[in-house]
Motif scaffolding. Structure first.
Motif, PDB file in Angstrom:
ATOM      1  N   UNK A 162       0.857  -1.195   0.000  1.00  0.00           N
ATOM      2  CA  UNK A 162       0.000   0.000   0.000  1.00  0.00           C
ATOM      3  C   UNK A 162       0.892   1.245   0.000  1.00  0.00           C
ATOM      4  N   UNK A 163       1.069   1.835  -1.182  1.00  0.00           N
ATOM      5  CA  UNK A 163       1.975   2.981  -1.317  1.00  0.00           C
ATOM      6  C   UNK A 163       1.237   4.287  -1.061  1.00  0.00           C
ATOM      7  N   UNK A 164       1.979   5.259  -0.542  1.00  0.00           N
ATOM      8  CA  UNK A 164       1.454   6.626  -0.452  1.00  0.00           C
ATOM      9  C   UNK A 164       2.485   7.544  -1.103  1.00  0.00           C
ATOM     10  N   UNK A 165       1.995   8.454  -1.906  1.00  0.00           N
ATOM     11  CA  UNK A 165       2.895   9.426  -2.532  1.00  0.00           C
ATOM     12  C   UNK A 165       2.470  10.837  -2.108  1.00  0.00           C
ATOM     13  N   UNK A 166       3.464  11.624  -1.768  1.00  0.00           N
ATOM     14  CA  UNK A 166       3.267  13.052  -1.438  1.00  0.00           C
ATOM     15  C   UNK A 166       2.187  13.215  -0.358  1.00  0.00           C
ATOM     16  N   UNK A 196      -9.536 -11.913 -13.414  1.00  0.00           N
ATOM     17  CA  UNK A 196      -9.619 -13.318 -13.792  1.00  0.00           C
ATOM     18  C   UNK A 196     -10.857 -13.989 -13.210  1.00  0.00           C
ATOM     19  N   UNK A 197     -11.534 -13.340 -12.265  1.00  0.00           N
ATOM     20  CA  UNK A 197     -12.773 -13.926 -11.755  1.00  0.00           C
ATOM     21  C   UNK A 197     -13.948 -13.198 -12.402  1.00  0.00           C
ATOM     22  N   UNK A 198     -15.164 -13.640 -12.086  1.00  0.00           N
ATOM     23  CA  UNK A 198     -16.350 -13.046 -12.697  1.00  0.00           C
ATOM     24  C   UNK A 198     -16.654 -11.647 -12.204  1.00  0.00           C
ATOM     25  N   UNK A 199     -16.093 -11.249 -11.077  1.00  0.00           N
ATOM     26  CA  UNK A 199     -16.466  -9.965 -10.479  1.00  0.00           C
ATOM     27  C   UNK A 199     -15.457  -8.877 -10.871  1.00  0.00           C
ATOM     28  N   UNK A 200     -15.934  -7.810 -11.528  1.00  0.00           N
ATOM     29  CA  UNK A 200     -15.006  -6.732 -11.890  1.00  0.00           C
ATOM     30  C   UNK A 200     -14.370  -6.102 -10.645  1.00  0.00           C
ATOM     31  N   UNK A 201     -13.148  -5.595 -10.837  1.00  0.00           N
ATOM     32  CA  UNK A 201     -12.413  -5.001  -9.713  1.00  0.00           C
ATOM     33  C   UNK A 201     -12.549  -3.488  -9.760  1.00  0.00           C
ATOM     34  N   UNK A 202     -12.837  -2.881  -8.634  1.00  0.00           N
ATOM     35  CA  UNK A 202     -12.907  -1.421  -8.550  1.00  0.00           C
ATOM     36  C   UNK A 202     -11.495  -0.886  -8.296  1.00  0.00           C
ATOM     37  N   UNK A 203     -10.855  -0.423  -9.368  1.00  0.00           N
ATOM     38  CA  UNK A 203      -9.475   0.059  -9.240  1.00  0.00           C
ATOM     39  C   UNK A 203      -9.512   1.479  -8.668  1.00  0.00           C
ATOM     40  N   UNK A 204      -8.831   1.649  -7.539  1.00  0.00           N
ATOM     41  CA  UNK A 204      -8.855   2.941  -6.856  1.00  0.00           C
ATOM     42  C   UNK A 204      -7.607   3.765  -7.176  1.00  0.00           C
ATOM     43  N   UNK A 205      -7.836   4.994  -7.628  1.00  0.00           N
ATOM     44  CA  UNK A 205      -6.726   5.933  -7.826  1.00  0.00           C
ATOM     45  C   UNK A 205      -6.918   7.145  -6.917  1.00  0.00           C
ATOM     46  N   UNK A 206      -5.791   7.694  -6.487  1.00  0.00           N
ATOM     47  CA  UNK A 206      -5.852   8.866  -5.615  1.00  0.00           C
ATOM     48  C   UNK A 206      -5.285  10.088  -6.351  1.00  0.00           C
ATOM     49  N   UNK A 207      -5.102  11.193  -5.673  1.00  0.00           N
ATOM     50  CA  UNK A 207      -4.986  12.471  -6.379  1.00  0.00           C
ATOM     51  C   UNK A 207      -3.580  12.925  -6.793  1.00  0.00           C
ATOM     52  N   UNK A 208      -2.692  13.113  -5.814  1.00  0.00           N
ATOM     53  CA  UNK A 208      -1.434  13.807  -6.101  1.00  0.00           C
ATOM     54  C   UNK A 208      -0.502  13.015  -7.006  1.00  0.00           C
ATOM     55  N   UNK A 209      -0.282  11.757  -6.686  1.00  0.00           N
ATOM     56  CA  UNK A 209       0.624  10.922  -7.479  1.00  0.00           C
ATOM     57  C   UNK A 209       0.059  10.678  -8.859  1.00  0.00           C
ATOM     58  N   UNK A 210      -1.227  10.401  -8.915  1.00  0.00           N
ATOM     59  CA  UNK A 210      -1.884  10.148 -10.206  1.00  0.00           C
ATOM     60  C   UNK A 210      -1.726  11.365 -11.116  1.00  0.00           C
ATOM     61  N   UNK A 251       1.398   6.932  -9.970  1.00  0.00           N
ATOM     62  CA  UNK A 251      -0.018   6.758 -10.340  1.00  0.00           C
ATOM     63  C   UNK A 251      -0.467   5.311 -10.177  1.00  0.00           C
ATOM     64  N   UNK A 252       0.207   4.563  -9.313  1.00  0.00           N
ATOM     65  CA  UNK A 252      -0.188   3.163  -9.185  1.00  0.00           C
ATOM     66  C   UNK A 252      -1.515   3.000  -8.463  1.00  0.00           C
ATOM     67  N   UNK A 253      -2.210   1.911  -8.800  1.00  0.00           N
ATOM     68  CA  UNK A 253      -3.450   1.541  -8.134  1.00  0.00           C
ATOM     69  C   UNK A 253      -3.182   1.514  -6.627  1.00  0.00           C
ATOM     70  N   UNK A 254      -4.110   2.113  -5.864  1.00  0.00           N
ATOM     71  CA  UNK A 254      -3.915   2.131  -4.409  1.00  0.00           C
ATOM     72  C   UNK A 254      -4.653   0.984  -3.734  1.00  0.00           C
ATOM     73  N   UNK A 255      -5.553   0.348  -4.463  1.00  0.00           N
ATOM     74  CA  UNK A 255      -6.279  -0.763  -3.864  1.00  0.00           C
ATOM     75  C   UNK A 255      -7.442  -1.155  -4.748  1.00  0.00           C
ATOM     76  N   UNK A 256      -8.075  -2.274  -4.399  1.00  0.00           N
ATOM     77  CA  UNK A 256      -9.328  -2.648  -5.046  1.00  0.00           C
ATOM     78  C   UNK A 256     -10.408  -2.225  -4.062  1.00  0.00           C
ATOM     79  N   UNK A 257     -11.342  -1.432  -4.543  1.00  0.00           N
ATOM     80  CA  UNK A 257     -12.347  -0.838  -3.666  1.00  0.00           C
ATOM     81  C   UNK A 257     -13.017  -1.926  -2.819  1.00  0.00           C
TER      82      UNK A 257
END
Ligand code: PRX
Length: 661
Positions: A73-77, A278-292, A484-490
């Motif tokens: 779990x990365x944090x930028x700025x 790879x599974x049937x359930x779509x992943x909620x890709x979370x992006x945050x503000x400063x690094x992105x 700008x890396x993904x911060x998590x799956x919602x």
């Protein structure tokens, strides 16, 4: 050996791969022309990214670049604060650029709008005031289900201006897909339109929202949605539910364009974007503000060699996908670029549409997907040749590997043999471009995305995470966290760790195969998991299989992505019908099941072919051998079938496929 042709210099390399070095004229004017950038950034990536981040406006400056104390779990700025919408709008207006065109909008029916940065800022401020009155606050999620029109960009920026996060759902998704995304994000507001123009007709959107909100979810709970804000675009007749549905154009009249942007922490959620896994359930890709924002801005400027004061940029992606988020909305606007937004399809009213838009607005940077290029190639060069495309100076490609033949056509026919092509590899999860040539520095090789961006460390590794030697293939991995890396799956931190980090531990696993050539350039080889790439869109085999078995007639289903000349891959399904369904003709069943998948997921997931079979190839432990089905679907000889429980199955299936091909 060096050979000079009409189209520039072609140098052949050790592997007999053609190479297109930047011309002297391009180099001369390029934003980046000194290769030292690579090693300078590699020496201290955090300081490189901090320098880039400081080009943005921070209401509270950050003191630390990367916090990797709790991997993955990365944090930028993290201790900095900024407002993303202010960076995309107010900042430019304050710098005296209010009269610069932000958007040249071209509607499919031919209507146009020119919107300056001053006007866009004004509209976003009004919309932010309207959303506040509707109860949107920092930390909320707003679902957006829209056509490609300026209000979509305005809605996204108004949401993030308030510190809330958007979840844009591509307008081609079904009511069921939309509902699943609304539920997962617990959105209380949906912004949509009556409809938009596609292929010469109005394609309705609001009725799909109505259906989505009517559906009961699995345990019968009603949706979280309180309000639906509707932009008038298609003029199609729709129902408005009193107390819930509001017309945007009626509501907005009550609001002024005064709105002071508040700074939010750099790690404040910016958006969630669902993508197939790879599974049937779509992943909620979370992006945050400063690094992105830092990485999309940097890559948009450097990879496309952007000159905001003179370029006219056009990325053909829909904002429903990550390319639309990063390279239609945030990158270009944060850079103060002038861009074209086109609502419709490339073939409406005819295949000259894109080229006429390039000619009309003098587009100088054009970014699209290989599948579109191949479709245009099929139609023929005589179409683009009728237009003046001399304004083009940089071309981009994204979404799938570009085959050298399409590369050459794009370079010669669209780029006049002059414009460099940047083949950009990245993903919803990476948020921004990771591997791509820098057009003033890289000698281009058709078919390869070539070089990691400055400050990005990519390795091709073997199964154990060891770097492979030059000339070898392996798995693509990212060695260090990037801004700008993904911060998590919602809502699902475990799936985040499992999907991307469990394979190598400390390296990000991208899910792509790749090869490094003798020069160290990277060639992408496609997905190594059960994710398909159809027209540059990601689809999951499992999701389509589960849609198929939801149909009352289907007993079992297996789906593969078969190579396809135009779309890269195509969805091919093999189904076993329930015994009482055998009387239905196969043709009927095939047509019905194609329609069914469109209805459940959306038209993009519609199988190109459905084969009704009586058995599927399985191992003795009962696992479906999709690899064999893929070979059969591609018309190739099916190899070794000795591990199958019933070795005759593949013979029957191959014969069945052959008679259809
Ligand atoms: O397989 C890679 C392929 O698209 C996947 C990411 O899909 P998505 O998240 O939908 O994002 C697409 C737009 C960024 C990757 O895992 N891909 C994307 N760009 C390229 C590519 N494959 C080869 N070359 C590319 N330039």
């Amino acid at each position: 050996m060096t050979e000079t042709t009409d189209h520039g210099t072609i140098e052949s390399h050790s592997l007999e791969v053609e190479s297109y070095p930047p011309s002297a004229a391009f180099k001369e004017q390029a934003n980046l022309a000194d290769p030292a950038i690579y090693w300078q950034a590699a020496e201290d990536p955090e300081s490189y990214w901090s320098d880039q981040a400081r080009k943005l406006r921070w209401s509270k400056p950050f003191t630390e670049a990367l916090d990797w104390s709790n991997p993955p779990f990365a944090k930028w700025f993290a201790d900095g604060e900024l407002n993303v919408a202010e960076n995309c709008l107010d900042r430019h207006v304050a710098a005296g650029l209010g009269d610069r065109v932000a958007i040249h909008f071209e509607g499919e029916p031919g209507d146009t709008r020119t919107i300056t940065y001053g006007e866009l800022a004004h509209e976003v401020k009004r919309a932010a005031n309207m959303l506040t009155a509707l109860g949107v606050e920092a930390g909320d999620r707003v679902a957006i289900y829209m056509p490609m029109i300026p209000e979509t960009v305005i809605a996204m920026l108004a949401v993030v201006r308030l510190g809330a996060a958007h979840s844009v759902v591509f307008g081609g998704f079904s009511s069921e897909s939309l509902r699943a995304r609304i539920d997962d994000a617990k959105a209380e507001l949906v912004i949509t339109a009556d409809g938009g123009f596609r292929k010469g007709r109005v394609s309705a959107l609001k009725p799909t929202v109505d259906d989505a909100l009517r559906l009961d979810d699995a345990d019968g709970t009603p949706s979280t949605v309180q309000k639906v804000l509707v932009v008038q675009r298609g003029g199609n007749e729709i129902e408005m539910q009193p107390g819930r549905d509001l017309w945007w154009h009626e509501e907005i009249t009550a609001y002024e364009g005064d709105h002071t942007p508040q700074g939010f922490p750099a790690e404040n959620p910016l958006f969630i974007l669902y993508t197939s896994g790879t599974t049937g359930k779509p992943k909620g890709i979370l992006h945050t503000s400063g690094g992105y924002l830092t990485q999309v801005t940097t890559t948009h400027r450097d990879v496309f060699d952007l000159k905001p004061e003179s370029d006219v940029y056009w990325c053909t992606a829909d904002v429903g996908w990550i390319t639309g988020h990063s390279y239609v909305v945030y990158g270009p606007l944060a850079n103060g670029a002038t861009q074209v937004i086109y609502e419709g399809t490339p073939e409406t009213p005819d295949w000259g549409r894109w080229w006429s838009i390039i000619q009309k607005y003098g587009v100088s940077i054009f970014y699209t997907a290989p599948t579109a290029i191949r479709a245009c190639m099929k139609v023929g060069r005589q179409v683009p040749e009728q237009y003046d495309l001399s304004s083009i100076r940089v071309l981009g490609s994204v979404g799938e590997p570009i085959n050298p033949e399409a590369w050459r056509w794009y370079h010669e026919v669209i780029g006049g043999g002059r414009a460099p092509i940047v083949d950009t590899w990245w993903q919803t999860e990476t948020g921004a471009i990771m591997i791509a040539p820098l057009p003033g520095l890289t000698a281009l090789k058709p078919g390869s995305a070539q070089v990691p961006q400055p400050g990005i460390s990519i390795d091709v590794v073997d199964d154990d995470g060891n770097r492979v030697d030059r000339g070898q293939g392996g798995l693509l991995s990212v060695a260090r966290p990037w801004p700008s890396m993904v911060r998590g799956i919602w809502g699902d931190p475990e799936r985040f760790v499992e999907t991307y980090w469990s394979k190598f531990g400390d390296r990000y696993f991208a899910g792509d195969g790749a090869r490094v050539d003798e020069d160290g350039d990277i060639w992408l080889l496609g997905r190594v998991d059960d994710v398909m790439n159809v027209s540059g869109h990601r689809l999951s085999t499992a999701e389509i299989e589960s849609a198929l078995v939801e149909h009352h007639a289907v007993a079992e289903a297996a789906v593969v992505g078969a190579d396809d000349e135009t779309t890269g891959q195509a969805v091919v399904a093999f189904v076993i019908l329930k015994s009482q369904q055998q009387l239905v003709s196969e043709a009927e069943a095939e047509a019905e099941l194609k329609k069914h998948v469109s209805g459940v997921i959306g038209a993009i997931a519609r199988p190109k072919q459905v084969f009704v079979v009586t058995e599927l190839p399985k191992t003795r432990s009962g696992k479906i051998m999709r690899r064999l089905l893929k070979e059969a679907a591609e018309g190739r000889d099916v190899g070794d079938t000795t591990t199958l429980a019933d070795t005759a199955v593949m013979q029957t299936i191959s014969q069945r496929v052959r008679t259809e091909r």
